[in-house]
Design a protein around this motif. Structure first.
Motif, mmCIF file in Angstrom:
data_model
loop_
_atom_site.group_PDB
_atom_site.id
_atom_site.type_symbol
_atom_site.label_atom_id
_atom_site.label_comp_id
_atom_site.label_asym_id
_atom_site.label_seq_id
_atom_site.Cartn_x
_atom_site.Cartn_y
_atom_site.Cartn_z
ATOM 1 N N SER A 171 0.858 -1.194 0.000
ATOM 2 C CA SER A 171 0.000 0.000 0.000
ATOM 3 C C SER A 171 0.885 1.231 0.000
ATOM 4 C CB SER A 171 -0.905 0.030 1.237
ATOM 5 O OG SER A 171 -0.142 0.352 2.378
ATOM 6 N N GLY A 172 0.276 2.355 -0.346
ATOM 7 C CA GLY A 172 1.039 3.594 -0.404
ATOM 8 C C GLY A 172 1.667 3.941 0.937
ATOM 9 N N SER A 173 0.894 3.790 2.008
ATOM 10 C CA SER A 173 1.425 4.129 3.334
ATOM 11 C C SER A 173 2.671 3.309 3.629
ATOM 12 C CB SER A 173 0.376 3.852 4.419
ATOM 13 O OG SER A 173 -0.777 4.601 4.177
ATOM 14 N N VAL A 174 2.642 2.033 3.260
ATOM 15 C CA VAL A 174 3.810 1.183 3.547
ATOM 16 C C VAL A 174 4.982 1.579 2.651
ATOM 17 C CG1 VAL A 174 4.679 -1.184 3.641
ATOM 18 C CG2 VAL A 174 2.391 -0.671 4.469
ATOM 19 N N GLY A 215 0.900 18.556 3.676
ATOM 20 C CA GLY A 215 1.294 17.301 3.032
ATOM 21 C C GLY A 215 0.489 16.131 3.577
ATOM 22 N N TYR A 216 0.390 15.084 2.772
ATOM 23 C CA TYR A 216 -0.262 13.844 3.220
ATOM 24 C C TYR A 216 0.535 12.658 2.691
ATOM 25 C CZ TYR A 216 -3.426 10.026 3.984
ATOM 26 O OH TYR A 216 -3.946 8.823 4.398
ATOM 27 N N HIS A 217 0.831 11.702 3.573
ATOM 28 C CA HIS A 217 1.645 10.562 3.140
ATOM 29 C C HIS A 217 1.125 9.216 3.618
ATOM 30 C CE1 HIS A 217 4.648 13.313 1.522
ATOM 31 N NE2 HIS A 217 4.550 14.009 2.633
ATOM 32 N N GLY A 218 -0.062 9.169 4.228
ATOM 33 C CA GLY A 218 -0.606 7.871 4.605
ATOM 34 C C GLY A 218 -1.002 7.796 6.060
ATOM 35 N N LEU A 244 8.179 14.938 0.380
ATOM 36 C CA LEU A 244 7.085 15.789 -0.108
ATOM 37 C C LEU A 244 6.447 15.172 -1.336
ATOM 38 C CD1 LEU A 244 8.516 19.016 -1.806
ATOM 39 C CD2 LEU A 244 9.744 16.876 -1.596
ATOM 40 N N GLU A 245 5.248 15.648 -1.637
ATOM 41 C CA GLU A 245 4.534 15.261 -2.855
ATOM 42 C C GLU A 245 4.905 16.277 -3.929
ATOM 43 O OE1 GLU A 245 0.162 14.649 -1.264
ATOM 44 O OE2 GLU A 245 1.430 15.807 0.075
ATOM 45 N N PRO A 246 5.572 15.867 -5.006
ATOM 46 C CA PRO A 246 5.981 16.854 -6.005
ATOM 47 C C PRO A 246 4.796 17.464 -6.749
ATOM 48 C CG PRO A 246 6.592 14.633 -6.696
ATOM 49 C CD PRO A 246 6.026 14.520 -5.322
ATOM 50 N N PHE A 248 10.470 11.694 -2.857
ATOM 51 C CA PHE A 248 9.253 12.138 -3.539
ATOM 52 C C PHE A 248 8.171 11.087 -3.333
ATOM 53 C CE2 PHE A 248 11.272 14.953 -7.107
ATOM 54 C CZ PHE A 248 11.516 15.944 -6.163
ATOM 55 N N ASP A 249 7.031 11.542 -2.856
ATOM 56 C CA ASP A 249 5.865 10.673 -2.726
ATOM 57 C C ASP A 249 4.970 10.928 -3.935
ATOM 58 O OD1 ASP A 249 3.410 9.554 -2.209
ATOM 59 O OD2 ASP A 249 3.280 10.258 -0.140
ATOM 60 N N GLU A 250 5.049 10.021 -4.919
ATOM 61 C CA GLU A 250 4.236 10.146 -6.145
ATOM 62 C C GLU A 250 3.116 9.110 -6.146
ATOM 63 O OE1 GLU A 250 4.854 11.650 -9.631
ATOM 64 O OE2 GLU A 250 6.942 12.312 -9.475
ATOM 65 N N GLY A 298 2.280 4.056 -5.928
ATOM 66 C CA GLY A 298 1.177 3.191 -5.467
ATOM 67 C C GLY A 298 -0.037 3.478 -6.322
ATOM 68 N N LYS A 299 -1.205 3.424 -5.742
ATOM 69 C CA LYS A 299 -2.474 3.774 -6.388
ATOM 70 C C LYS A 299 -2.576 3.300 -7.846
ATOM 71 C CE LYS A 299 -3.821 7.697 -3.496
ATOM 72 N NZ LYS A 299 -5.079 7.358 -2.863
ATOM 73 N N SER A 300 -2.309 4.202 -8.824
ATOM 74 C CA SER A 300 -2.501 3.867 -10.246
ATOM 75 C C SER A 300 -1.477 2.877 -10.778
ATOM 76 C CB SER A 300 -2.417 5.125 -11.117
ATOM 77 O OG SER A 300 -3.230 6.115 -10.629
HETATM 78 N N1 PMP Z 1 0.836 9.281 -0.163
HETATM 79 C C1 PMP Z 1 -0.014 10.010 -0.897
HETATM 80 C C2 PMP Z 1 0.487 11.210 -1.627
HETATM 81 C C3 PMP Z 1 -1.365 9.647 -0.974
HETATM 82 O O1 PMP Z 1 -2.205 10.392 -1.707
HETATM 83 C C4 PMP Z 1 -1.802 8.492 -0.284
HETATM 84 C C5 PMP Z 1 -3.252 8.050 -0.329
HETATM 85 N N2 PMP Z 1 -4.188 9.033 -0.481
HETATM 86 C C6 PMP Z 1 -0.868 7.763 0.456
HETATM 87 C C7 PMP Z 1 0.436 8.186 0.494
HETATM 88 C C8 PMP Z 1 -1.266 6.522 1.207
HETATM 89 O O2 PMP Z 1 -1.568 5.490 0.317
HETATM 90 P P1 PMP Z 1 -2.482 4.273 0.767
HETATM 91 O O3 PMP Z 1 -3.844 4.827 1.032
HETATM 92 O O4 PMP Z 1 -2.438 3.315 -0.392
HETATM 93 O O5 PMP Z 1 -1.859 3.694 1.993
#
Ligand code: PMP
Length: 432
Positions: free
Chosen positions: A116-119, A149-152, A216-218, A250-252, A279-281
């Motif tokens: 998952s993205g968080s991991v 910012g948001y990273h999980g 950071l999210e670019p 970079f969190d993409e 992650g995601k897409s």
């Molecule tokens: N980083 C970013 C930039 C996100 O947008 C997200 C999910 N919205 C995450 C991390 C976390 O991903 P996940 O929900 O798959 O754990």
């Protein structure tokens, strides 16, 4: 399609046993039962259809039930659904790793898969810490992150989310204490004045001995506010990180695979990070898979350190079904003129949402790539909004002050028009 009584029974069981995301267990609000999905349409249990403006939290870029994607899943299923990754490997993971290294900056040569993205973010943070340990600088273990910012949602990832506007302030006392700097204010299509980096320059100059990395999210800050900023900020930040010997992550997870009009948002800036989270897409929203890419310098330093290994290994790491799906998704994306598609979606979102700018409820309308955002003024009541969208035949799930769309790339013009008209109409009816 289900009968109304089957639907009621399903919802009653859902209410009794399920805990939905970011929701009360006992009063989750309106929950909409979906029985199948095709293209950009979600088929509801009562026979209605919704045009999906969310691409299932920004990941279903090819829409649902895509024949190419379905074939890839079935083909991999015939070989094996899963196999442990410790000490074993398989063709889908190897091929996917090669594709990811080919598509991302040359300096990124190693892929660590997760689920998952968080991991993927946890992995990046841990790699940064282990890197400095292996370099004999264990004091360098804090992170710098941006406001908004948001990273999980996991503990490490939460620690680098905005502690004030983020969703995790309740956990404030138990999270690792990180450094935060203001988010850039410079517009996407402008240069970024040096002064935008004053705070981070000051922080790095005083504390670089304690700092492992900046994350950071670019270009697009997603779940922390749907904010867009200048790629020039990233160029200046890269230079700063180099000067103060701090890694750049970079969190993409949200921006990767075309959403901003480039395959990866870092391409707007031409900047190479030390670590990249995807992650995601990555799987076109078909399977849960994420990846953390790093440079050979990081990989070899960590591997030569005291542990002699990177200390992480999720059970479903490199899951073959997920890897095969990711390969199919990337190949499908790249086989089409996807840049033109994202450009078209961007233009249509911009035109469709423009009337919202005149509404008294709205503070700003903005678009970038295939992202369209209506930001509401403080005090606009968004609580009863889900049924209003469902009535209009679209699926839009606002958060904070934001009503936004990130449609699947396969959405046709008439559906974008329906989607944006519904967004403007619903916002116009909100109480201020
Ligand atoms: N980083 C970013 C930039 C996100 O947008 C997200 C999910 N919205 C995450 C991390 C976390 O991903 P996940 O929900 O798959 O754990």
């Amino acid at each position: 399609m289900s009968t109304p009584s089957q639907w009621d029974a399903l919802l009653a069981d859902d209410r009794a046993h399920i805990w939905h995301p970011y929701a009360s267990a006992t009063d989750p609000g309106v929950i909409v039962p979906v029985t199948s999905a095709e293209g950009v349409r979600l088929n509801l249990a009562d026979g209605r259809q919704l045009i999906d403006g969310m691409a299932s939290w920004w990941c279903a870029i090819h829409g649902y039930n895509h024949p190419v994607m379905n074939r890839a899943v079935r083909a991999q299923l015939e070989d094996m659904a899963h196999v442990m990754f410790g000490g074993l490997t398989h063709p889908a993971a190897v091929k996917l790793a090669r594709i990811l290294c080919d598509l991302t900056p040359d300096s990124l040569t190693r892929v660590f898969f997760s689920d998952s993205g968080s991991v993927a973010v946890e992995v990046a943070l841990k790699m940064a810490v282990q890197y400095w340990q292996a370099r004999g600088e264990p004091g360098k273990r804090k992170m710098v992150a941006l406001r908004s910012g948001y990273h999980g949602d996991t503990f490490g990832a939460m620690s680098v989310c905005d502690p004030v506007t983020g969703m995790h302030h309740l956990f404030g006392d138990v999270l690792a204490k990180q450094f935060f700097v203001p988010a850039p204010e410079c517009d996407f299509d402008a240069d970024c004045p040096e002064s935008e980096l004053d705070d981070i320059t000051d922080l790095l100059s005083r504390h670089h001995g304690e700092i492992a990395a900046v994350i950071l999210e670019p270009v697009v800050q997603g779940a922390g506010g749907m904010r867009f900023y200048s790629p020039d900020y990233l160029r200046k930040l890269r230079a700063l990180c180099d000067a103060f010997e701090v890694l750049l992550i970079f969190d993409e997870i949200a921006t990767g695979f075309g959403r901003t009009g480039k395959l990866f948002a870092l391409e707007h800036a031409g900047v190479e990070p030390d670590l990249l989270c995807l992650g995601k897409s990555l799987t076109g929203g078909y399977m849960t898979l994420a990846a953390t890419l790093c440079t050979e310098r990081l990989a070899s330093t960590i591997s030569g350190g005291e542990a002699g290994a990177f200390m992480h290994g999720p059970t479903f790491m490199g899951n073959p079904l997920a890897c095969a799906t990711a390969i199919a998704s990337i190949e499908l994306l790249l086989s089409q003129p996807w840049q033109r598609t994202v450009e078209r979606l961007g233009t249509e979102l911009k035109e469709g949402l423009a009337p919202a700018a005149d509404l008294e409820q709205v503070s700003e309308v903005r678009t970038l790539g295939a992202i369209g955002v209506i930001e509401l003024k403080q005090g606009v009541d968004l609580r009863q909004v889900t049924p209003m969208f469902v009535e209009r035949g679209v699926w839009v799930r606002p958060f904070g002050k934001l009503v936004y769309a990130m449609p699947p790339f396969v959405m046709q013009s008439d559906d974008v028009a329906t989607l944006t008209a519904a967004m403007v109409d619903v916002v116009a009816k909100l109480e201020h």
